[in-house]
Every structure is written in C-alpha cells, then in structure tokens.
Design a protein around this motif. Structure first.
Motif, PDB file in Angstrom:
ATOM      1  N   TYR A   1      13.600  55.162 -96.609  1.00 10.70           N
ATOM      2  CA  TYR A   1      14.501  56.309 -96.917  1.00 10.70           C
ATOM      3  C   TYR A   1      13.779  57.175 -96.306  1.00 10.70           C
ATOM      4  CZ  TYR A   1      16.135  60.309 -99.373  1.00 10.70           C
ATOM      5  OH  TYR A   1      16.644  61.478 -99.833  1.00 10.70           O
ATOM      6  N   LEU A   2      12.480  57.464 -96.837  1.00  8.85           N
ATOM      7  CA  LEU A   2      11.537  58.823 -96.294  1.00  8.85           C
ATOM      8  C   LEU A   2      11.498  58.770 -94.834  1.00  8.85           C
ATOM      9  CD1 LEU A   2       9.000  58.844 -99.021  1.00  8.85           C
ATOM     10  CD2 LEU A   2      10.905  60.262 -98.705  1.00  8.85           C
ATOM     11  N   ARG A   3      11.165  57.522 -94.143  1.00 14.82           N
ATOM     12  CA  ARG A   3      11.299  57.699 -92.723  1.00 14.82           C
ATOM     13  C   ARG A   3      12.431  58.089 -92.017  1.00 14.82           C
ATOM     14  NH1 ARG A   3      10.833  52.131 -89.357  1.00 14.82           N
ATOM     15  NH2 ARG A   3      13.121  51.916 -90.198  1.00 14.82           N
ATOM     16  N   ARG A   4      13.778  57.853 -92.712  1.00 13.27           N
ATOM     17  CA  ARG A   4      15.000  58.466 -92.148  1.00 13.27           C
ATOM     18  C   ARG A   4      14.983  59.842 -92.356  1.00 13.27           C
ATOM     19  NH1 ARG A   4      19.800  56.292 -95.428  1.00 13.27           N
ATOM     20  NH2 ARG A   4      19.420  58.333 -96.604  1.00 13.27           N
ATOM     21  N   GLU A   5      14.283  60.413 -93.701  1.00 10.10           N
ATOM     22  CA  GLU A   5      14.465  61.848 -93.917  1.00 10.10           C
ATOM     23  C   GLU A   5      13.444  62.696 -93.143  1.00 10.10           C
ATOM     24  OE1 GLU A   5      16.879  63.541 -95.957  1.00 10.10           O
ATOM     25  OE2 GLU A   5      17.743  61.530 -95.657  1.00 10.10           O
ATOM     26  N   LEU A   6      12.086  62.266 -92.919  1.00  7.97           N
ATOM     27  CA  LEU A   6      11.104  62.685 -92.693  1.00  7.97           C
ATOM     28  C   LEU A   6      10.280  62.274 -91.161  1.00  7.97           C
ATOM     29  CD1 LEU A   6       9.388  63.345 -96.096  1.00  7.97           C
ATOM     30  CD2 LEU A   6      10.746  64.937 -94.970  1.00  7.97           C
ATOM     31  N   GLY A   7      10.574  61.144 -90.810  1.00  4.75           N
ATOM     32  CA  GLY A   7      10.036  60.382 -89.879  1.00  4.75           C
ATOM     33  C   GLY A   7       8.731  59.792 -90.322  1.00  4.75           C
ATOM     34  N   GLY A   8       7.920  59.417 -89.326  1.00  5.75           N
ATOM     35  CA  GLY A   8       6.734  58.801 -89.519  1.00  5.75           C
ATOM     36  C   GLY A   8       6.712  57.186 -89.349  1.00  5.75           C
ATOM     37  N   LYS A   9       5.507  56.398 -89.244  1.00  4.07           N
ATOM     38  CA  LYS A   9       5.583  54.971 -89.033  1.00  4.07           C
ATOM     39  C   LYS A   9       5.305  54.374 -90.544  1.00  4.07           C
ATOM     40  CE  LYS A   9       3.910  55.350 -84.459  1.00  4.07           C
ATOM     41  NZ  LYS A   9       2.918  54.616 -83.419  1.00  4.07           N
TER      42      LYS A   9
END
Length: 287
Positions: free
Chosen positions: A81-89
């Motif tokens: 979920y956080l990757r979808r909201e904020l990016g990152g690997k």
C-alpha cells in the motif's frame, strides 16, 4: 547530518514501524509498516499506514526504501500500500525464498506463486551496503527467529533489529517457526551485541511488563548488561535450553495465518478468484 528516526506504535499488534531520514525534504526509509486487519470481519484498513503517509508528506520526504525485517507472523505488512501511495522499493533478505517455499506448501498457494522472492523489489544479501539518501546503511542477516530475518544498521549509530531482540526486561523472540533455530538466534544476537555499547537498537515489538509504558529503543550496552535471556555471562547452551523450553509453551500468534499469506507476497493480497473476491486460507489441523 545524523540520521533521524520517527517511531509509530500499532497498539493492536504491539508493533513499532519507523521512518528513517536525514532532514526535511530528504530521502527516507520506512521499516516494518503495519496494515490494519480485522480478523473477525476479514477487512483491512490503512489507519496505521496513513499515519506514516501523513508524516512523510508533512516532512516532504521521498521514500527510497520500504524495508521488511522478515515475513511477520503477527501483523500484515502495509509495504504494498505504501509503495502505491509514496513510491520506494520493497526490500527484504534474500533467504525469504526459504520461507516462501515452506508456506507455499502449507497453504497450497496457486501454482503461479514463485518462491524466488520476486514479489519484492530488492533482495538483500548478507552484509550488503546501501544508501538512504546520504545515509550509509547495511543489511545484516540475523537468522534464528526465521531463516530470513534482517537487521538494518544505519549511520553506524542505530540498528533496526526486527524480532531478534526485545527490550532487556522482555528478552528475545521465539525460534519455533518453520526454519527457526535457537542456536542461530544466539549467534545472530552476539553479532548485534558486538557493536559498540552506545549503538541504539530499535525493536519491532515491545510487550512491557506491568507498570512500564511501551518503549522502542535500547542500546547494545543495556542489552549486554540486562537482557533477561541473553545478557553477558549467559552462554549458548543455556540460552538454547531456555528458548526451546519457553517456545514449547507458546501459542501461535493470533494473525499468523492471514499475515504470512500476505507478507510472503510483499504485503500484496492473494489474487482474486473467478468471482472477483480475494480469499485467505485456514489450513485445518496442520499447525
């Protein structure tokens, strides 16, 4: 500039998540984020994860990494979920493949589920160095709780220890999950406690005794002096005997069955079935 760290406690699972960054506007890493899960209703929510989203946006941080210390058995990961909201690997240790292999068989996961860690964006090798913006970091392989446990050394001043160590008055994590091993745990702990006494250790969980508020940070020196399970003077044989005896009397974590099915997928839910609904499985009389 030294590393900054912000802790977020999820009271439902006694889990600490962290944001590590250098300053406002810098790159950051998020460690062990929690997805809320109502087991009775089979519903997920993002209340805890959205606290992290708000902090990241307030401080204008750029998410570079979503770090998992291991495939947790006590909460669902919010990394997807956080990757979808904020990016990152999304990253974890490369031995996650061993954990995936065990649980693919236990849950009879779909044939397409791969046991090579490819659900994650990056798999850390033992002692692999990486950067969080300008902050130097290293992924430390600390098996014992599970085969794939990692701890993250940041800026030579702090280590995110996952479930390897708890606060000194609580002790250490269990070693009876598939692939867990108390001998390995002892070796991993001594690896962590070989760092200078002043190095800060940030735990993933705290289960405080009555009369103490939850805490997230201790030091190498405090652990060596006071950890009830593994302080200096307790040898490997004594630790292993204690750990095995304690583990034999522990029940399974409340969220183990749903959590593992999600967490081996880097926080993603299983694929929806032909009716468009996603299901989590409960193996009967297997654990």
């Amino acid at each position: 500039m030294p590393a900054q760290i912000e802790a977020f406690l999820d009271p439902a699972s006694s889990t600490y998540s962290y944001v590590i960054y250098e300053h406002d506007g810098s790159a950051c890493a998020i460690v062990d984020p929690v997805l809320d899960y109502d087991a009775a209703a089979g519903r997920t929510r993002t209340v805890q994860a959205d606290r992290i989203v708000a902090f990241v946006r307030e401080h204008q941080l750029q998410v570079q990494w979503l770090l998992e210390t291991h495939a947790h058995a006590d909460h669902l990961s919010a990394a997807f979920y956080l990757r979808r909201e904020l990016g990152g690997k999304i990253a974890i240790g490369q031995t996650i493949s061993k954990v995936q292999d065990v649980f693919k068989s236990l849950f009879n996961l779909e044939p397409e589920f791969r046991v090579d860690g490819s659900q994650f964006d990056h798999l850390f090798a033992a002692d692999e160095s990486f950067m969080i913006g300008n902050l130097k970091a290293k992924a430390l392989h600390v098996p014992g709780h599970t085969p794939a446990d990692m701890a993250y050394l940041v800026d030579s001043t702090m280590i995110l220890v996952g479930d390897t160590l708890f606060m000194p008055d609580v002790g250490t994590a269990r070693c009876d999950f598939p692939g867990g091993d108390a001998h390995q745990m002892f070796t991993s702990i001594r690896k962590l406690l070989a760092f200078p006494a002043s190095v800060s250790l940030y735990v993933c969980h705290d289960y405080p005794p009555e009369g103490r508020e939850p805490q997230c940070m201790t030091t190498v020196g405090e652990q060596r002096k006071s950890n009830i399970h593994v302080r200096d003077g307790i040898d490997e044989a004594a630790f292993v005997a204690m750990r095995n005896q304690r583990d034999a009397g522990l029940g399974m974590p409340n969220l183990l069955l749903p959590a593992i099915q999600v967490n081996v997928r880097a926080g993603n839910l299983p694929p929806a079935e032909s009716n468009g609904v996603t299901y989590l499985k409960i193996p009967i009389n297997k654990l």
